[in-house]
Motif scaffolding. Structure first.
Motif, mmCIF file in Angstrom:
data_model
loop_
_atom_site.group_PDB
_atom_site.id
_atom_site.type_symbol
_atom_site.label_atom_id
_atom_site.label_comp_id
_atom_site.label_asym_id
_atom_site.label_seq_id
_atom_site.Cartn_x
_atom_site.Cartn_y
_atom_site.Cartn_z
ATOM 1 N N ARG A 30 -6.130 0.389 -1.599
ATOM 2 C CA ARG A 30 -5.997 0.083 -3.019
ATOM 3 C C ARG A 30 -5.876 -1.414 -3.279
ATOM 4 N NH1 ARG A 30 -2.926 4.553 -1.754
ATOM 5 N NH2 ARG A 30 -3.158 6.378 -3.086
ATOM 6 N N PHE A 77 -4.514 -5.344 -7.229
ATOM 7 C CA PHE A 77 -4.783 -3.917 -7.293
ATOM 8 C C PHE A 77 -4.957 -3.555 -8.756
ATOM 9 C CE2 PHE A 77 -0.366 -4.973 -6.779
ATOM 10 C CZ PHE A 77 0.308 -4.274 -7.754
ATOM 11 N N SER A 84 -4.469 -0.752 -12.010
ATOM 12 C CA SER A 84 -3.809 0.409 -12.631
ATOM 13 C C SER A 84 -4.692 0.933 -13.750
ATOM 14 C CB SER A 84 -2.440 0.005 -13.190
ATOM 15 O OG SER A 84 -1.909 1.040 -13.993
ATOM 16 N N PHE A 140 -2.652 3.847 -9.548
ATOM 17 C CA PHE A 140 -3.318 2.754 -8.840
ATOM 18 C C PHE A 140 -4.509 3.318 -8.064
ATOM 19 C CE2 PHE A 140 1.226 1.599 -9.091
ATOM 20 C CZ PHE A 140 1.104 0.526 -9.979
ATOM 21 N N ILE A 141 -5.707 2.867 -8.406
ATOM 22 C CA ILE A 141 -6.930 3.479 -7.877
ATOM 23 C C ILE A 141 -7.293 2.899 -6.504
ATOM 24 C CG2 ILE A 141 -7.825 3.918 -10.186
ATOM 25 C CD1 ILE A 141 -9.707 1.513 -9.771
ATOM 26 N N HIS A 142 -8.126 3.666 -5.771
ATOM 27 C CA HIS A 142 -8.666 3.195 -4.496
ATOM 28 C C HIS A 142 -9.833 2.248 -4.778
ATOM 29 C CE1 HIS A 142 -6.260 6.179 -2.455
ATOM 30 N NE2 HIS A 142 -6.799 7.148 -3.167
ATOM 31 N N LEU A 143 -9.852 1.138 -4.077
ATOM 32 C CA LEU A 143 -10.953 0.182 -4.235
ATOM 33 C C LEU A 143 -12.103 0.489 -3.292
ATOM 34 C CD1 LEU A 143 -8.976 -3.169 -4.599
ATOM 35 C CD2 LEU A 143 -9.755 -1.599 -6.375
ATOM 36 N N LEU A 201 2.257 1.679 -3.518
ATOM 37 C CA LEU A 201 1.245 2.109 -4.482
ATOM 38 C C LEU A 201 0.843 3.562 -4.269
ATOM 39 C CD1 LEU A 201 -1.121 -1.009 -4.607
ATOM 40 C CD2 LEU A 201 0.858 -0.491 -6.039
ATOM 41 N N SER A 202 0.927 4.034 -3.025
ATOM 42 C CA SER A 202 0.531 5.416 -2.733
ATOM 43 C C SER A 202 1.444 6.433 -3.407
ATOM 44 C CB SER A 202 0.525 5.638 -1.215
ATOM 45 O OG SER A 202 1.842 5.528 -0.679
ATOM 46 N N CYS A 229 -8.544 4.560 2.588
ATOM 47 C CA CYS A 229 -8.623 4.543 1.126
ATOM 48 C C CYS A 229 -7.781 3.412 0.541
ATOM 49 C CB CYS A 229 -8.171 5.884 0.545
ATOM 50 S SG CYS A 229 -9.209 7.266 1.019
ATOM 51 N N ARG A 247 -0.001 7.596 -8.842
ATOM 52 C CA ARG A 247 -1.409 7.953 -8.960
ATOM 53 C C ARG A 247 -2.178 6.993 -9.859
ATOM 54 N NH1 ARG A 247 -2.199 14.165 -10.351
ATOM 55 N NH2 ARG A 247 -4.342 13.453 -10.003
ATOM 56 N N GLU A 270 0.836 -1.203 0.000
ATOM 57 C CA GLU A 270 0.000 0.000 0.000
ATOM 58 C C GLU A 270 0.870 1.252 0.000
ATOM 59 O OE1 GLU A 270 -3.467 1.524 -0.547
ATOM 60 O OE2 GLU A 270 -3.742 -0.389 0.459
#
Length: 835
Positions: free
Chosen positions: A489, A500, A502, A477-480, A471-472, A487, A475, A468
């Motif tokens: 991912r 995750f 992209s 990689f979206i929040h699930l 990935l943070s 938040c 940008r 996490e």
């Protein structure tokens, strides 16, 4: 925040302000009766004095004839006590007006046993005698519930009221004089608040009874017990209980008022522990609650046999412990994030304040007023209202909890595939390009044999947190889940696979490079119970497919994982971790390796034609009890699964070179030692350099060291393995193909790899004289190896017949129990000397 919900919030706040205003206005009117006593509304003047009679032998005549023994102070200075004594109070009333006054004296303590009032006129003559108290017979319900008298004072005259209070319980008796209109106002206020209280509590009890039959949760029964206890207690303290129960029963409640106090305290603590779910935890706080509940139950029973003024004092002490325990229970839940019980926690604020005011007012510590007299009643009303909100909040929490369990894994508490599917649906509706990305912990399934469920979950969470963080930084990689706090991912798909998404449009090569960069930031080691677990990962990815659906997308993602399958021979069972292998054993194994408690044994290898010993194979042993009987192959597999294999291989290499130096010192300068290599050893940084340094450290020539590679090791990372074999050969170290016949290797491996010897697996040798098919296979393998310029070692020689058959077939070397089992280096030197 959206506009429409905000508008409704404004409306809700407006309604709340109206309700608060109504409650305030109503409470303000109810709180006024004691402000309008007769000395404040009419020309009647009071003089007060009193005398306390510990001997309980004082008579009316003695009281009147001994004025010096009386204390000329207002009644609010009386030291009301919890002890057996009489109180004599004198009120001198003077009516200076031109009209006769009809007055009402209200004695605001319906629990007095005996209350006698003597009215004496200005001539000193006894005019009236009034007998009140809950032990008096033949009183009306009105006189029981509202102890009072009505009397008149003539114009321009004075009158005396002598009040004798004889009770074994709470003796404090506020006395207020009212005119007729003011007394009616008092009755209206009392009746209103009593009616509200009784009505709300009965409705609350019925509502909770319905909930119990619907939900079957015993906490509702405990709450009903609390409500009934509150009705009994307040009915005795305030007097309205005579309208709820038969007179005889209410008199019994009054006589044993301390039992009612214990009852409400008992249900308060029981509800607190049950509502906050301490019965699920079984912690020391729950045991403390049970102990206090048992104590209160026993003291409540004992109160039937103890004088009231003594049992009351005991109860006040217990009440302090009740507050401490309840506050401890509530604080612990608040600290642990028990957020759904916030309304219940808030309800304790008025309850604690009101419950404290009642005994403090009765014992004279707090000044009497209509408000303080009914403080506990109002507190219970507030508690019931807030509890209704708490129950609603609990239902909401349970609904959220069900949703949480549907979208999160039970063990790791991470998002599951349901949230991944939700993200897929959203991306599909918005027609956004996306890639499903997967990262797998290699051999996680095998780790489940040595880690328990909790340890496995903690490992996944640890990796997920690191992932996490990685990935943070990007940008793409979206929040699930749109959680304001985390938040997340990442979704946990189980078996060590994290997923995750992209949404960046990029080439496959760029995505692979980005994921490789992310993977490098993941932890390579994980400590668990003193063991340093070494981790490795594989990655996979696939583009969003709008045609075949989520299941197909997820399946393609699994297929793309870069981890090579674990291949075993169809003729041999797959290698599995024995059930006895656990993290404790892995820790002990690692500690033994670091403490140099392991050793290597040597099994000789014989030239089948000359009979000479040409070398030996170094085999790992763990000689310490209780580990000496463990299967070594299982330990090697344990080392591979836990990442310990590289450290173990370097240790075996060092010990083998140390033993070679011993052989050379003893004169066996041509003796060679074989060490096993695993495919995992490719991960050893600068492996060739470490081998050279070990040879130099012990002053051992490279030609005396041999490495054995299994067929299965050749399949993983073939090019790296080919390079390793070439480097070892250039160094002068022989490389042997071990366990030939048990894998899937093709003839191409003999061309690609620069082997010096082929070692036939013992499964083909042990029953060679009686197994015709094995004879064909072994003879063909020997001829093929010789045609390629390779020597042949047969492993598993256990008798002379097998040795002779192998010699006839042309095998070069033999190894097995026929010559010797694996033995320690000192014993092996003696064995060499005998040969």
């Amino acid at each position: 925040m959206e506009q429409q919900p905000f508008k409704y919030h404004i409306i809700a706040l407006f309604i709340l302000s109206i309700l608060v205003f109504i409650i305030y206005t109503f409470a303000n009117h109810l709180a006024t009766p004691t402000r309008y006593t007769i000395n404040k509304t009419a020309a009647v003047y009071l003089e007060q004095s009193y005398r306390i009679d510990p001997s309980k032998s004082l008579t009316l005549a003695k009281f009147l004839n001994d004025p010096d023994a009386r204390i000329s102070e207002p009644f609010d200075t009386i030291a009301w006590g919890l002890k057996s004594q009489d109180y004599w109070l004198l009120m001198k009333l003077e009516n200076k007006s031109a009209e006769s006054k009809q007055l009402f004296a209200h004695f605001d303590n319906p629990m007095i046993d005996y209350l006698t009032v003597y009215q004496i006129d200005n001539q000193g003559q006894l005019v009236n005698t009034f007998n009140l108290g809950d032990r008096q017979e033949q009183l009306s319900l009105f006189e029981y519930s509202v102890p009072h008298i009505s009397f008149a004072i003539a114009a321009q005259s004075h009158s005396l009221l002598i009040i004798k209070i004889d009770t074994t319980g709470i003796s404090k008796t506020p006395i207020n004089l009212y005119g007729e209109a003011e007394f009616k106002d008092l009755l209206r206020a009392q009746t209103a608040i009593w009616g509200i209280f009784v009505g709300v509590l009965i409705m609350a009890a019925l509502y909770n009874l319905v909930l119990y039959f619907g939900i079957r949760d015993r906490v509702y029964l405990i709450y009903i017990g609390y409500i009934l206890s509150a009705l009994i207690l307040m009915g005795s303290v305030l007097g309205f209980g005579f309208y709820l129960w038969p007179v005889a029963l209410q008199q019994l409640f009054n006589h044993y008022i301390v039992v009612s106090n214990y009852a409400i305290a008992f249900f308060t603590l029981a509800f607190c522990a049950m509502f906050l779910r301490y019965h699920k935890d079984k912690c020391w706080r729950y045991k403390l609650s049970l102990a206090l509940l048992s104590l209160m139950f026993c003291l409540g029973i004992a109160s039937f046999f103890i004088v009231e003024y003594i049992s009351s004092q005991i109860f006040f002490v217990v009440l302090v412990f009740l507050y401490i325990v309840c506050i401890t229970l509530i604080y612990n839940k608040l600290r642990s994030g028990f957020r759904w019980a916030k309304f219940y926690v808030i309800s304790w604020i008025p309850l604690i304040i009101g419950a404290a005011i009642q005994p403090l007012e009765l014992t004279g510590i707090i000044e009497y007023s209509f408000a303080t007299r009914h403080a506990f009643l109002v507190a219970i009303l507030c508690e019931v209202t807030l509890m209704a909100m708490a129950l609603a909040d609990r239902v909401r929490y349970q609904r959220e909890k069900a949703l949480y369990h549907a979208t999160h894994t039970e063990q790791t508490k991470l998002l599951n595939s349901a949230m991944l599917k939700h993200a897929y649906t959203t991306l599909q509706l918005n027609q956004r390009p996306a890639n499903l990305c997967l990262i797998r912990i290699i051999h996680f399934h095998s780790l489940s044999h040595i880690l328990n469920q909790t340890q496995s979950a903690e490992l996944i969470v640890n990796v997920a947190q690191a992932l996490e963080l990685q990935l943070s930084k990007e940008r793409e990689f979206i929040h699930l889940e749109n959680d304001l706090d985390t938040c997340p991912r990442i979704a946990d798909l189980g078996n060590g696979v994290l997923a995750f998404v992209s949404v960046k449009t990029q080439s496959t090569h760029t995505l692979h490079a980005n994921l490789s960069k992310v993977m490098k930031g993941l932890p390579k080691h994980y400590p668990v119970q003193g063991f340093d677990l070494q981790l490795s990962y594989s990655i996979g990815y696939c583009a969003l497919d709008n045609e075949n659906g989520f299941d197909s997308w997820l399946q393609n993602g699994y297929l793309s994982l870069a981890e090579a399958p674990h291949i075993t021979s169809p003729t041999s069972p797959p290698k599995t971790m024995p059930t006895m292998m656990n993290i404790s054993l892995a820790t002990a194994f690692q500690n033994a390796l670091k403490a140099d408690q392991l050793t290597i044994y040597h099994q000789p290898q014989i030239n089948l034609h000359s009979g000479k010993t040409i070398g030996s194979e170094a085999l790992l042993r763990w000689p310490n009890a209780p580990y000496e009987q463990l299967n070594i192959e299982s330990l090697i597999l344990l080392a591979e699964r836990t990442g310990l294999i590289n450290e173990l291989t370097l240790w075996v290499l060092d010990k083998a070179c140390q033993d070679i130096a011993k052989f050379n010192y003893a004169g066996y300068t041509e003796h060679k030692v074989s060490v096993n290599l695993s495919a995992k050893n490719l991960m050893i940084h600068n492996l060739i350099e470490k081998i050279e340094n070990t040879l130099l450290k012990h002053n051992v020539p490279a030609k005396q060291l041999k490495f054995e590679l299994t067929e299965s090791a050749l399949i993983v990372n073939q090019q790296q393995m080919i390079n390793l074999v070439e480097q070892l050969t250039r160094l002068g170290i022989e490389v042997i193909l071990d366990d030939f016949g048990t894998g899937y290797s093709s003839l191409n491996c003999f061309v690609s790899y620069n082997f010096s010897t082929l070692k036939i697996d013992k499964s083909f040798i042990i029953d060679l004289p009686t197994h015709s098919a094995n004879k064909v296979i072994v003879k063909a393998a020997i001829e093929m190896a010789h045609s390629l310029g390779l020597k042949v070692t047969a492993e598993g020689v256990e008798d002379a017949t097998t040795q002779q058959l192998l010699r006839t077939m042309g095998a070069d070397y033999g190894q097995g129990y026929y010559y010797s089992k694996a033995i320690a280096v000192d014993d092996y030197l003696l064995w060499l000397a005998d040969k």
